[in-house]
Design a protein around this motif. Structure first.
Motif, PDB file in Angstrom:
ATOM      1  N   LEU A 211       0.837  -1.200   0.000  1.00  8.84           N
ATOM      2  CA  LEU A 211       0.000   0.000   0.000  1.00  8.84           C
ATOM      3  C   LEU A 211       0.875   1.255   0.000  1.00  8.84           C
ATOM      4  O   LEU A 211       0.611   2.224  -0.734  1.00  8.84           O
ATOM      5  CB  LEU A 211      -0.919  -0.031   1.231  1.00  8.84           C
ATOM      6  N   GLY A 212       1.934   1.238   0.796  1.00  9.43           N
ATOM      7  CA  GLY A 212       2.852   2.381   0.847  1.00  9.43           C
ATOM      8  C   GLY A 212       3.509   2.632  -0.501  1.00  9.43           C
ATOM      9  O   GLY A 212       3.578   3.776  -0.963  1.00  9.43           O
ATOM     10  N   LEU A 213       3.960   1.561  -1.154  1.00  7.98           N
ATOM     11  CA  LEU A 213       4.589   1.726  -2.467  1.00  7.98           C
ATOM     12  C   LEU A 213       3.584   2.264  -3.482  1.00  7.98           C
ATOM     13  O   LEU A 213       3.920   3.118  -4.317  1.00  7.98           O
ATOM     14  CB  LEU A 213       5.158   0.390  -2.971  1.00  7.98           C
ATOM     15  N   LEU A 214       2.335   1.769  -3.407  1.00 11.19           N
ATOM     16  CA  LEU A 214       1.298   2.259  -4.330  1.00 11.19           C
ATOM     17  C   LEU A 214       1.014   3.740  -4.090  1.00 11.19           C
ATOM     18  O   LEU A 214       0.777   4.500  -5.039  1.00 11.19           O
ATOM     19  CB  LEU A 214       0.002   1.447  -4.168  1.00 11.19           C
ATOM     20  N   LEU A 215       1.018   4.159  -2.824  1.00  4.87           N
ATOM     21  CA  LEU A 215       0.838   5.581  -2.504  1.00  4.87           C
ATOM     22  C   LEU A 215       1.919   6.409  -3.203  1.00  4.87           C
ATOM     23  O   LEU A 215       1.625   7.429  -3.849  1.00  4.87           O
ATOM     24  CB  LEU A 215       0.941   5.814  -0.996  1.00  4.87           C
ATOM     25  N   ALA A 216       3.177   5.944  -3.083  1.00  2.00           N
ATOM     26  CA  ALA A 216       4.280   6.666  -3.716  1.00  2.00           C
ATOM     27  C   ALA A 216       4.126   6.666  -5.233  1.00  2.00           C
ATOM     28  O   ALA A 216       4.359   7.693  -5.891  1.00  2.00           O
ATOM     29  CB  ALA A 216       5.609   6.045  -3.301  1.00  2.00           C
ATOM     30  N   CYS A 217       3.690   5.509  -5.809  1.00  8.97           N
ATOM     31  CA  CYS A 217       3.497   5.424  -7.264  1.00  8.97           C
ATOM     32  C   CYS A 217       2.397   6.364  -7.731  1.00  8.97           C
ATOM     33  O   CYS A 217       2.514   6.998  -8.789  1.00  8.97           O
ATOM     34  CB  CYS A 217       3.126   4.006  -7.681  1.00  8.97           C
ATOM     35  N   PHE A 218       1.298   6.446  -6.977  1.00  6.17           N
ATOM     36  CA  PHE A 218       0.213   7.356  -7.355  1.00  6.17           C
ATOM     37  C   PHE A 218       0.730   8.790  -7.370  1.00  6.17           C
ATOM     38  O   PHE A 218       0.473   9.544  -8.314  1.00  6.17           O
ATOM     39  CB  PHE A 218      -0.970   7.208  -6.384  1.00  6.17           C
ATOM     40  N   GLY A 219       1.498   9.154  -6.333  1.00  5.39           N
ATOM     41  CA  GLY A 219       2.102  10.491  -6.296  1.00  5.39           C
ATOM     42  C   GLY A 219       2.965  10.725  -7.528  1.00  5.39           C
ATOM     43  O   GLY A 219       2.867  11.770  -8.175  1.00  5.39           O
ATOM     44  N   GLY A 220       3.777   9.725  -7.881  1.00  7.34           N
ATOM     45  CA  GLY A 220       4.654   9.845  -9.046  1.00  7.34           C
ATOM     46  C   GLY A 220       3.864   9.970 -10.341  1.00  7.34           C
ATOM     47  O   GLY A 220       4.210  10.779 -11.211  1.00  7.34           O
ATOM     48  N   ALA A 221       2.789   9.166 -10.468  1.00 11.76           N
ATOM     49  CA  ALA A 221       1.997   9.187 -11.707  1.00 11.76           C
ATOM     50  C   ALA A 221       1.321  10.541 -11.894  1.00 11.76           C
ATOM     51  O   ALA A 221       1.332  11.117 -12.995  1.00 11.76           O
ATOM     52  CB  ALA A 221       0.957   8.062 -11.677  1.00 11.76           C
TER      53      ALA A 221
ATOM     54  N   TYR B 125      12.279  -5.777   5.789  1.00 16.37           N
ATOM     55  CA  TYR B 125      10.869  -6.095   6.051  1.00 16.37           C
ATOM     56  C   TYR B 125      10.002  -4.847   6.090  1.00 16.37           C
ATOM     57  O   TYR B 125       8.800  -4.918   5.901  1.00 16.37           O
ATOM     58  CB  TYR B 125      10.714  -6.866   7.367  1.00 16.37           C
ATOM     59  N   SER B 126      10.638  -3.677   6.320  1.00 18.75           N
ATOM     60  CA  SER B 126       9.811  -2.489   6.571  1.00 18.75           C
ATOM     61  C   SER B 126       9.587  -1.666   5.304  1.00 18.75           C
ATOM     62  O   SER B 126      10.320  -1.799   4.318  1.00 18.75           O
ATOM     63  CB  SER B 126      10.487  -1.608   7.618  1.00 18.75           C
ATOM     64  N   LEU B 127       8.576  -0.808   5.362  1.00 18.12           N
ATOM     65  CA  LEU B 127       8.281   0.097   4.242  1.00 18.12           C
ATOM     66  C   LEU B 127       9.473   1.004   3.973  1.00 18.12           C
ATOM     67  O   LEU B 127       9.810   1.288   2.816  1.00 18.12           O
ATOM     68  CB  LEU B 127       7.034   0.924   4.587  1.00 18.12           C
ATOM     69  N   HIS B 128      10.149   1.449   5.054  1.00 17.45           N
ATOM     70  CA  HIS B 128      11.347   2.283   4.886  1.00 17.45           C
ATOM     71  C   HIS B 128      12.411   1.554   4.063  1.00 17.45           C
ATOM     72  O   HIS B 128      12.993   2.131   3.141  1.00 17.45           O
ATOM     73  CB  HIS B 128      11.914   2.663   6.258  1.00 17.45           C
ATOM     74  N   SER B 129      12.617   0.268   4.378  1.00 20.37           N
ATOM     75  CA  SER B 129      13.665  -0.469   3.666  1.00 20.37           C
ATOM     76  C   SER B 129      13.259  -0.740   2.217  1.00 20.37           C
ATOM     77  O   SER B 129      14.083  -0.664   1.314  1.00 20.37           O
ATOM     78  CB  SER B 129      13.979  -1.777   4.388  1.00 20.37           C
ATOM     79  N   TRP B 130      11.975  -1.024   1.981  1.00 23.36           N
ATOM     80  CA  TRP B 130      11.516  -1.251   0.610  1.00 23.36           C
ATOM     81  C   TRP B 130      11.708   0.024  -0.219  1.00 23.36           C
ATOM     82  O   TRP B 130      12.212  -0.019  -1.339  1.00 23.36           O
ATOM     83  CB  TRP B 130      10.039  -1.669   0.575  1.00 23.36           C
ATOM     84  N   CYS B 131      11.268   1.157   0.347  1.00 24.19           N
ATOM     85  CA  CYS B 131      11.438   2.438  -0.368  1.00 24.19           C
ATOM     86  C   CYS B 131      12.921   2.726  -0.566  1.00 24.19           C
ATOM     87  O   CYS B 131      13.331   3.226  -1.621  1.00 24.19           O
ATOM     88  CB  CYS B 131      10.798   3.587   0.407  1.00 24.19           C
ATOM     89  N   LEU B 183      12.308  10.445   5.824  1.00 25.93           N
ATOM     90  CA  LEU B 183      11.267  10.731   6.825  1.00 25.93           C
ATOM     91  C   LEU B 183      10.769   9.428   7.455  1.00 25.93           C
ATOM     92  O   LEU B 183      10.587   9.345   8.679  1.00 25.93           O
ATOM     93  CB  LEU B 183      10.099  11.484   6.186  1.00 25.93           C
ATOM     94  N   LEU B 184      10.551   8.402   6.616  1.00 19.23           N
ATOM     95  CA  LEU B 184      10.090   7.106   7.137  1.00 19.23           C
ATOM     96  C   LEU B 184      11.123   6.514   8.090  1.00 19.23           C
ATOM     97  O   LEU B 184      10.771   5.948   9.135  1.00 19.23           O
ATOM     98  CB  LEU B 184       9.844   6.124   5.986  1.00 19.23           C
ATOM     99  N   GLY B 185      12.397   6.638   7.724  1.00 20.77           N
ATOM    100  CA  GLY B 185      13.459   6.089   8.568  1.00 20.77           C
ATOM    101  C   GLY B 185      13.545   6.816   9.894  1.00 20.77           C
ATOM    102  O   GLY B 185      13.704   6.194  10.958  1.00 20.77           O
ATOM    103  N   LEU B 186      13.413   8.147   9.835  1.00 17.02           N
ATOM    104  CA  LEU B 186      13.463   8.955  11.054  1.00 17.02           C
ATOM    105  C   LEU B 186      12.330   8.548  11.998  1.00 17.02           C
ATOM    106  O   LEU B 186      12.525   8.331  13.200  1.00 17.02           O
ATOM    107  CB  LEU B 186      13.330  10.433  10.661  1.00 17.02           C
ATOM    108  N   LYS B 187      11.136   8.410  11.420  1.00 21.31           N
ATOM    109  CA  LYS B 187       9.955   8.004  12.186  1.00 21.31           C
ATOM    110  C   LYS B 187      10.167   6.634  12.834  1.00 21.31           C
ATOM    111  O   LYS B 187       9.828   6.432  14.003  1.00 21.31           O
ATOM    112  CB  LYS B 187       8.781   7.939  11.196  1.00 21.31           C
ATOM    113  N   GLU B 188      10.734   5.714  12.051  1.00 23.54           N
ATOM    114  CA  GLU B 188      11.000   4.359  12.537  1.00 23.54           C
ATOM    115  C   GLU B 188      11.960   4.413  13.731  1.00 23.54           C
ATOM    116  O   GLU B 188      11.711   3.792  14.768  1.00 23.54           O
ATOM    117  CB  GLU B 188      11.626   3.563  11.386  1.00 23.54           C
ATOM    118  N   ALA B 189      13.045   5.187  13.566  1.00 27.33           N
ATOM    119  CA  ALA B 189      14.038   5.291  14.639  1.00 27.33           C
ATOM    120  C   ALA B 189      13.388   5.859  15.903  1.00 27.33           C
ATOM    121  O   ALA B 189      13.642   5.389  17.014  1.00 27.33           O
ATOM    122  CB  ALA B 189      15.197   6.170  14.189  1.00 27.33           C
ATOM    123  N   LEU B 190      12.529   6.881  15.728  1.00 26.50           N
ATOM    124  CA  LEU B 190      11.874   7.499  16.886  1.00 26.50           C
ATOM    125  C   LEU B 190      10.979   6.516  17.612  1.00 26.50           C
ATOM    126  O   LEU B 190      10.993   6.440  18.844  1.00 26.50           O
ATOM    127  CB  LEU B 190      11.034   8.694  16.435  1.00 26.50           C
TER     128      LEU B 190
END
Lengths: 258, 258
Positions: A211-221, B125-131, B183-190
């Motif tokens: 879902l997070g990746l799709l959010l970023a893709c929608f922003g990009g599109a 595993y996390s959204l931060h790492s995927w992004c 931003l995602l990484g910062l949030k994760e660390a916090l």
């Protein structure tokens, strides 16, 4: 004012770049998938939505994804999609979509503050909440300023054309900040709810990452369609004539002009 | 190739938009504050940085903020700042800054994977790492494609000019995704480090929230300077002559042209 609302029937030949409809269709598919997937996440893993219970929280992500991501994004695309309609019609649709987005976002805000009060949680301590409040205030101010410059009759044309690029830049920036804020919120929800299970590749975590990746893709599109130079709305003969009419009209007798 | 590196001495009159230097100075102030504040956060609250211990993790945020935010952002601004230098010089600087950013980001990646191995934590595993992985791969591919089209001699000019807008769009998008990932990484660390204390407005939480807002502001400032139409690098007489020379050169004898 009726002279402003010229019809396009028998107007200039309509021209739409060949690839544009496919990109717009793709963006809409992404946007609808986003909304459906947010609903699926909340329904499958978070117990669904109900206003008068702890499930009130779940109205927050759904409203924000519908309002500040999907509808806000679509409002930005209006000038690319309805490129051959009368400018005034497109402008009103642009403003209306933003109003819907704003109202839905307000419901989402009320939901999360209500939930916090119910549970006795602190408000506005996290980066997500700071970014969220910033987005909401900027979005509201941008709407007010946009309305007074472009929809409310009275702003001199010279001022309009000087403000237009700023309006477009801040519009795109606020949209991107909305997407970023949604990502922060999603991340926050995952860490609060899953804790250590997040690193075990739980289905909820994987779904939410997608879902997070799709959010970023929608922003990009949306950004791509918006910024592609040869997809910009052409300046029409009709509008130019109108602009001149309107310029004379507003600079002649408007209370706002100097 | 020496004919390509024309000097600007005695060339066309230099012109820089009046407000541009102030915006650039502001962006640099923001960027340096970002780097200093990340260092302050890691030094004051996270025990500083050391490679051969658990403090290896702390090299990750610092490298990423320096490489994928500050240097990447500055690499995008090169064409606005050095608007009156020879295009080739500017291009080489643009490419080099991106190389530095990429190498520093690679050190940051090694740091976090090393830390995870040391502690036995799961990877990716996390959204931060995927992004983050997405950003790194896209950034590397963009650099390779950019190099082969624009720096390596051989790409036909027609191809270059068709690819240029895509390069600019993806460059800006990868930069914005880098800021979002930070931003995602910062949030994760916090959330990992502060837990419940985050909602008690601990100084570390407030500092990190301000850092997050500054990250978003730096992204916005770079985007503004980059997209403002009247600040675009002017097409110079020198370059146009060069382009024609180069066009003849490459389309005549390059192995890459068809």
């Amino acid at each position: 004012m009726s002279s402003i609302c010229l019809s396009m029937e028998g107007g200039a030949a309509a021209s739409t770049p060949a690839a544009l409809p496919y990109y717009v269709a793709f963006s809409q598919l992404l946007g609808l998938t986003l909304v459906a997937m947010t609903g699926a996440w909340l329904g499958l893993y978070r117990g669904g939505i109900a206003w008068e219970s702890d499930l009130q929280f779940n109205a927050h992500p759904l409203c924000m994804v519908i309002g500040l991501v999907f509808l806000q994004g679509d409002a930005l695309l209006v000038y690319r999609v309805f490129r051959n309609e009368a400018k005034r019609t497109t402008k009103v649709l642009h403003g209306l979509l933003h109003v819907f987005a704003l109202v839905i976002a307000l419901v989402g805000l009320v939901a999360v503050f209500g939930y916090h009060r119910r549970k006795g949680y602190a408000d506005l301590y996290s980066l997500h909440s700071w970014c969220g409040i910033l987005v909401f205030v900027l979005y509201f101010v941008q709407w007010l300023v946009g309305f007074s410059f472009f929809l409310f009759p009275g702003a001199p044309f010279s001022l309009r054309s000087r403000y237009r690029p700023q309006h477009v830049f801040f519009g795109a920036t606020i949209f991107l900040l909305s997407v970023g804020t949604a990502l922060l919120g999603l991340k926050e929800a995952l860490l609060f709810n899953l804790g250590d299970k997040y690193s075990a590749f739980e289905p909820e975590g994987v779904l939410a990452n997608v879902l997070g990746l799709l959010l970023a893709c929608f922003g990009g599109a949306v950004l791509y369609i918006l910024t592609r130079a040869d997809w910009k709305r052409p300046s029409q003969a009709e509008e130019q004539a109108l602009s001149m009419d309107f310029k004379t009209l507003t600079e002649g007798d408007s209370p706002g002009s100097q």
